[in-house]
Design a protein around this motif. Structure first.
Motif, PDB file in Angstrom:
ATOM      1  N   LEU A 195       0.842  -1.198   0.000  1.00 11.78           N
ATOM      2  CA  LEU A 195       0.000   0.000   0.000  1.00 11.78           C
ATOM      3  C   LEU A 195       0.881   1.253   0.000  1.00 11.78           C
ATOM      4  O   LEU A 195       0.984   1.964   0.996  1.00 11.78           O
ATOM      5  CB  LEU A 195      -0.906  -0.006   1.240  1.00 11.78           C
ATOM      6  CG  LEU A 195      -1.834  -1.214   1.387  1.00 11.78           C
ATOM      7  CD1 LEU A 195      -2.531  -1.197   2.744  1.00 11.78           C
ATOM      8  CD2 LEU A 195      -2.854  -1.260   0.256  1.00 11.78           C
ATOM      9  N   PRO A 196       1.515   1.563  -1.128  1.00  6.07           N
ATOM     10  CA  PRO A 196       2.483   2.666  -1.161  1.00  6.07           C
ATOM     11  C   PRO A 196       1.861   4.060  -1.173  1.00  6.07           C
ATOM     12  O   PRO A 196       2.572   5.047  -1.003  1.00  6.07           O
ATOM     13  CB  PRO A 196       3.248   2.410  -2.465  1.00  6.07           C
ATOM     14  CG  PRO A 196       2.245   1.730  -3.348  1.00  6.07           C
ATOM     15  CD  PRO A 196       1.435   0.859  -2.430  1.00  6.07           C
ATOM     16  N   HIS A 197       0.541   4.145  -1.383  1.00  8.46           N
ATOM     17  CA  HIS A 197      -0.091   5.455  -1.551  1.00  8.46           C
ATOM     18  C   HIS A 197      -0.955   5.865  -0.364  1.00  8.46           C
ATOM     19  O   HIS A 197      -1.736   6.809  -0.478  1.00  8.46           O
ATOM     20  CB  HIS A 197      -0.933   5.465  -2.830  1.00  8.46           C
ATOM     21  CG  HIS A 197      -0.162   5.126  -4.066  1.00  8.46           C
ATOM     22  ND1 HIS A 197       0.838   5.936  -4.564  1.00  8.46           N
ATOM     23  CD2 HIS A 197      -0.226   4.039  -4.891  1.00  8.46           C
ATOM     24  CE1 HIS A 197       1.356   5.378  -5.652  1.00  8.46           C
ATOM     25  NE2 HIS A 197       0.737   4.231  -5.862  1.00  8.46           N
ATOM     26  N   LEU A 198      -0.818   5.185   0.753  1.00  4.73           N
ATOM     27  CA  LEU A 198      -1.653   5.498   1.910  1.00  4.73           C
ATOM     28  C   LEU A 198      -1.435   6.926   2.387  1.00  4.73           C
ATOM     29  O   LEU A 198      -0.304   7.397   2.520  1.00  4.73           O
ATOM     30  CB  LEU A 198      -1.354   4.546   3.066  1.00  4.73           C
ATOM     31  CG  LEU A 198      -1.925   3.129   2.997  1.00  4.73           C
ATOM     32  CD1 LEU A 198      -1.616   2.384   4.279  1.00  4.73           C
ATOM     33  CD2 LEU A 198      -3.423   3.150   2.732  1.00  4.73           C
ATOM     34  N   GLN A 199      -2.547   7.586   2.661  1.00  4.91           N
ATOM     35  CA  GLN A 199      -2.503   8.927   3.250  1.00  4.91           C
ATOM     36  C   GLN A 199      -3.007   8.935   4.683  1.00  4.91           C
ATOM     37  O   GLN A 199      -2.596   9.781   5.482  1.00  4.91           O
ATOM     38  CB  GLN A 199      -3.336   9.895   2.398  1.00  4.91           C
ATOM     39  CG  GLN A 199      -2.805  10.084   0.991  1.00  4.91           C
ATOM     40  CD  GLN A 199      -3.595  11.129   0.225  1.00  4.91           C
ATOM     41  OE1 GLN A 199      -4.148  12.070   0.794  1.00  4.91           O
ATOM     42  NE2 GLN A 199      -3.664  10.964  -1.075  1.00  4.91           N
ATOM     43  N   LEU A 200      -3.910   8.015   5.014  1.00  6.50           N
ATOM     44  CA  LEU A 200      -4.509   8.014   6.345  1.00  6.50           C
ATOM     45  C   LEU A 200      -4.857   6.585   6.746  1.00  6.50           C
ATOM     46  O   LEU A 200      -5.340   5.808   5.920  1.00  6.50           O
ATOM     47  CB  LEU A 200      -5.785   8.871   6.351  1.00  6.50           C
ATOM     48  CG  LEU A 200      -6.560   8.954   7.669  1.00  6.50           C
ATOM     49  CD1 LEU A 200      -5.735   9.699   8.735  1.00  6.50           C
ATOM     50  CD2 LEU A 200      -7.902   9.652   7.452  1.00  6.50           C
ATOM     51  N   THR A 201      -4.609   6.261   8.016  1.00 16.29           N
ATOM     52  CA  THR A 201      -4.987   4.969   8.578  1.00 16.29           C
ATOM     53  C   THR A 201      -5.925   5.191   9.751  1.00 16.29           C
ATOM     54  O   THR A 201      -5.585   5.918  10.693  1.00 16.29           O
ATOM     55  CB  THR A 201      -3.756   4.180   9.069  1.00 16.29           C
ATOM     56  OG1 THR A 201      -2.904   3.898   7.953  1.00 16.29           O
ATOM     57  CG2 THR A 201      -4.174   2.860   9.713  1.00 16.29           C
ATOM     58  N   LEU A 202      -7.107   4.590   9.689  1.00 17.26           N
ATOM     59  CA  LEU A 202      -8.040   4.620  10.812  1.00 17.26           C
ATOM     60  C   LEU A 202      -7.711   3.462  11.737  1.00 17.26           C
ATOM     61  O   LEU A 202      -7.754   2.301  11.314  1.00 17.26           O
ATOM     62  CB  LEU A 202      -9.488   4.512  10.315  1.00 17.26           C
ATOM     63  CG  LEU A 202      -9.948   5.526   9.264  1.00 17.26           C
ATOM     64  CD1 LEU A 202     -11.438   5.361   8.994  1.00 17.26           C
ATOM     65  CD2 LEU A 202      -9.621   6.952   9.675  1.00 17.26           C
ATOM     66  N   LEU A 203      -7.361   3.765  12.969  1.00 16.27           N
ATOM     67  CA  LEU A 203      -7.050   2.739  13.966  1.00 16.27           C
ATOM     68  C   LEU A 203      -8.326   2.466  14.750  1.00 16.27           C
ATOM     69  O   LEU A 203      -8.670   3.185  15.695  1.00 16.27           O
ATOM     70  CB  LEU A 203      -5.926   3.220  14.883  1.00 16.27           C
ATOM     71  CG  LEU A 203      -4.603   3.571  14.183  1.00 16.27           C
ATOM     72  CD1 LEU A 203      -3.608   4.142  15.179  1.00 16.27           C
ATOM     73  CD2 LEU A 203      -4.023   2.342  13.480  1.00 16.27           C
ATOM     74  N   VAL A 204      -9.042   1.426  14.341  1.00 16.24           N
ATOM     75  CA  VAL A 204     -10.379   1.165  14.853  1.00 16.24           C
ATOM     76  C   VAL A 204     -10.301   0.178  16.012  1.00 16.24           C
ATOM     77  O   VAL A 204     -10.088  -1.022  15.822  1.00 16.24           O
ATOM     78  CB  VAL A 204     -11.295   0.621  13.743  1.00 16.24           C
ATOM     79  CG1 VAL A 204     -12.703   0.385  14.281  1.00 16.24           C
ATOM     80  CG2 VAL A 204     -11.336   1.595  12.564  1.00 16.24           C
ATOM     81  N   GLY A 205     -10.469   0.682  17.232  1.00 13.66           N
ATOM     82  CA  GLY A 205     -10.470  -0.168  18.406  1.00 13.66           C
ATOM     83  C   GLY A 205      -9.114  -0.233  19.097  1.00 13.66           C
ATOM     84  O   GLY A 205      -8.076   0.151  18.550  1.00 13.66           O
ATOM     85  N   THR A 206      -9.149  -0.752  20.308  1.00 15.41           N
ATOM     86  CA  THR A 206      -7.967  -0.781  21.171  1.00 15.41           C
ATOM     87  C   THR A 206      -6.836  -1.613  20.592  1.00 15.41           C
ATOM     88  O   THR A 206      -5.660  -1.229  20.670  1.00 15.41           O
ATOM     89  CB  THR A 206      -8.354  -1.319  22.559  1.00 15.41           C
ATOM     90  OG1 THR A 206      -9.345  -0.454  23.133  1.00 15.41           O
ATOM     91  CG2 THR A 206      -7.150  -1.369  23.479  1.00 15.41           C
ATOM     92  N   TYR A 207      -7.145  -2.752  20.003  1.00 12.39           N
ATOM     93  CA  TYR A 207      -6.092  -3.654  19.533  1.00 12.39           C
ATOM     94  C   TYR A 207      -5.266  -3.016  18.422  1.00 12.39           C
ATOM     95  O   TYR A 207      -4.033  -3.105  18.411  1.00 12.39           O
ATOM     96  CB  TYR A 207      -6.691  -4.979  19.071  1.00 12.39           C
ATOM     97  CG  TYR A 207      -7.326  -5.765  20.197  1.00 12.39           C
ATOM     98  CD1 TYR A 207      -6.542  -6.398  21.151  1.00 12.39           C
ATOM     99  CD2 TYR A 207      -8.713  -5.860  20.308  1.00 12.39           C
ATOM    100  CE1 TYR A 207      -7.116  -7.105  22.191  1.00 12.39           C
ATOM    101  CE2 TYR A 207      -9.301  -6.563  21.347  1.00 12.39           C
ATOM    102  CZ  TYR A 207      -8.501  -7.179  22.284  1.00 12.39           C
ATOM    103  OH  TYR A 207      -9.076  -7.872  23.324  1.00 12.39           O
ATOM    104  N   ALA A 208      -5.935  -2.373  17.486  1.00  9.20           N
ATOM    105  CA  ALA A 208      -5.213  -1.703  16.399  1.00  9.20           C
ATOM    106  C   ALA A 208      -4.387  -0.543  16.935  1.00  9.20           C
ATOM    107  O   ALA A 208      -3.247  -0.316  16.516  1.00  9.20           O
ATOM    108  CB  ALA A 208      -6.193  -1.212  15.334  1.00  9.20           C
ATOM    109  N   GLN A 209      -4.957   0.203  17.885  1.00  8.10           N
ATOM    110  CA  GLN A 209      -4.239   1.344  18.436  1.00  8.10           C
ATOM    111  C   GLN A 209      -3.003   0.904  19.207  1.00  8.10           C
ATOM    112  O   GLN A 209      -1.933   1.503  19.080  1.00  8.10           O
ATOM    113  CB  GLN A 209      -5.180   2.146  19.328  1.00  8.10           C
ATOM    114  CG  GLN A 209      -6.275   2.858  18.548  1.00  8.10           C
ATOM    115  CD  GLN A 209      -7.354   3.443  19.428  1.00  8.10           C
ATOM    116  OE1 GLN A 209      -7.129   3.752  20.598  1.00  8.10           O
ATOM    117  NE2 GLN A 209      -8.549   3.594  18.888  1.00  8.10           N
ATOM    118  N   GLU A 210      -3.131  -0.136  20.009  1.00  4.35           N
ATOM    119  CA  GLU A 210      -1.982  -0.589  20.783  1.00  4.35           C
ATOM    120  C   GLU A 210      -0.894  -1.183  19.893  1.00  4.35           C
ATOM    121  O   GLU A 210       0.295  -1.062  20.191  1.00  4.35           O
ATOM    122  CB  GLU A 210      -2.429  -1.601  21.838  1.00  4.35           C
ATOM    123  CG  GLU A 210      -3.259  -0.962  22.948  1.00  4.35           C
ATOM    124  CD  GLU A 210      -3.520  -1.906  24.102  1.00  4.35           C
ATOM    125  OE1 GLU A 210      -3.262  -3.123  23.949  1.00  4.35           O
ATOM    126  OE2 GLU A 210      -3.988  -1.422  25.162  1.00  4.35           O
TER     127      GLU A 210
END
Length: 280
Positions: A195-210
């Motif tokens: 995914l070389p063109h990513l501009q934004l990542t949504l970290l949905v929930g505690t597991y993704a954020q941690e």
């Protein structure tokens, strides 16, 4: 369908998924057409559910594509590059002994994607349909983001790669079990490298954020989302429990959602433009 099963897509393809007695079947249609997906009695139409599938000869008949265990690919030139990786992901059985419904990876991926949804793990409905967020939590997430089903499932712009790619089962205290750790160890880095063109990542929930940000309180991160921009935007998990949480935390709807919608619109690019919450 032989070409699809070998991941030899020469141009964007759109698949039609129709409800069958025990599974979703796939029939290829011409690019540009739309299709209706009936997911647990709720019919939805997607025009960019694309790419994919596996040929599974066990349980569905010789050479029958299985919709429930797939990723979504888009871009005529990327399928050959992504195909071998997706094939390895699809055949992974690293944690099969711990999965009550068996391995069935569910993700959406395209090299052209500019927005990544890093979620927790597929639920039972996503496991059954093979479509990420094909449940009430997906409806809630799309409302938060301010986008339609069609935009959400536009694999050319939106990638969905959960922390665990398969349904992990139920926790002893209720709710879904935590994502199995094997996925992030084995597959997350190789998949995100596509995914070389990513501009934004949504970290949905505690597991993704941690996983991305380290330990911390989910509510604090969501409230102070601006600390993590422009790369990340932390969000609560959009399960039914989020309704009570939103009632107790009215700042989420008042302050966070307007900015989230602007950031999502900005990341998706032309055709999704929007104004900043202050009207600027």
């Amino acid at each position: 369908m032989g070409d699809l099963c070998r991941y030899k897509l020469q141009a964007p393809a759109i698949l039609s998924l129709a409800r069958a007695p025990c599974h979703f079947s796939i029939n290829s249609v011409r690019a540009g057409q739309t299709q209706t997906v009936s997911s647990h009695g709720r019919a939805k139409t997607y025009s960019h559910v694309v790419g994919i599938s596996q040929c599974d000869t066990s349980g569905f008949g010789q050479g029958t594509p299985q919709a429930g265990r797939h990723s979504q690919l888009m871009d005529g030139g990327t399928a050959d590059e992504l195909g071998p990786l997706i094939e390895r992901v699809r055949s992974c059985s690293a944690c099969a002994n711990y999965l009550p419904l068996g391995p069935r990876p569910v993700l959406q991926l395209s090299k052209s994607a500019t927005l990544l949804i890093a979620s927790q793990a597929p639920g039972t409905k996503a496991h059954a349909s093979g479509i990420p967020f094909s449940d009430a939590s997906g409806d809630q997430l799309r409302r938060w983001m301010g986008i339609s089903d069609e935009q959400f499932y536009d694999a050319a712009r939106v990638a969905i790669v959960p922390m665990a790619l398969c349904y992990p089962g139920r926790a002893s205290g209720g709710g879904d079990a935590p994502p199995r750790p094997e996925c992030s160890t084995l597959w997350r880095e190789p998949l995100l490298a596509q995914l070389p063109h990513l501009q934004l990542t949504l970290l949905v929930g505690t597991y993704a954020q941690e996983h991305v940000l380290g330990s911390g309180r989910m509510a604090d991160r969501v409230r102070h989302f601006d600390r993590y921009l422009p790369r990340h935007f932390p969000l609560p998990h959009p399960s039914w429990r989020s309704r009570g949480w939103m009632t107790k935390n009215p700042w989420f709807e008042e302050n966070v959602l307007p900015e989230l919608r602007w950031q999502v619109s900005n990341a998706l690019g032309p055709g999704h433009s929007g104004l900043r919450p202050n009207g600027a």
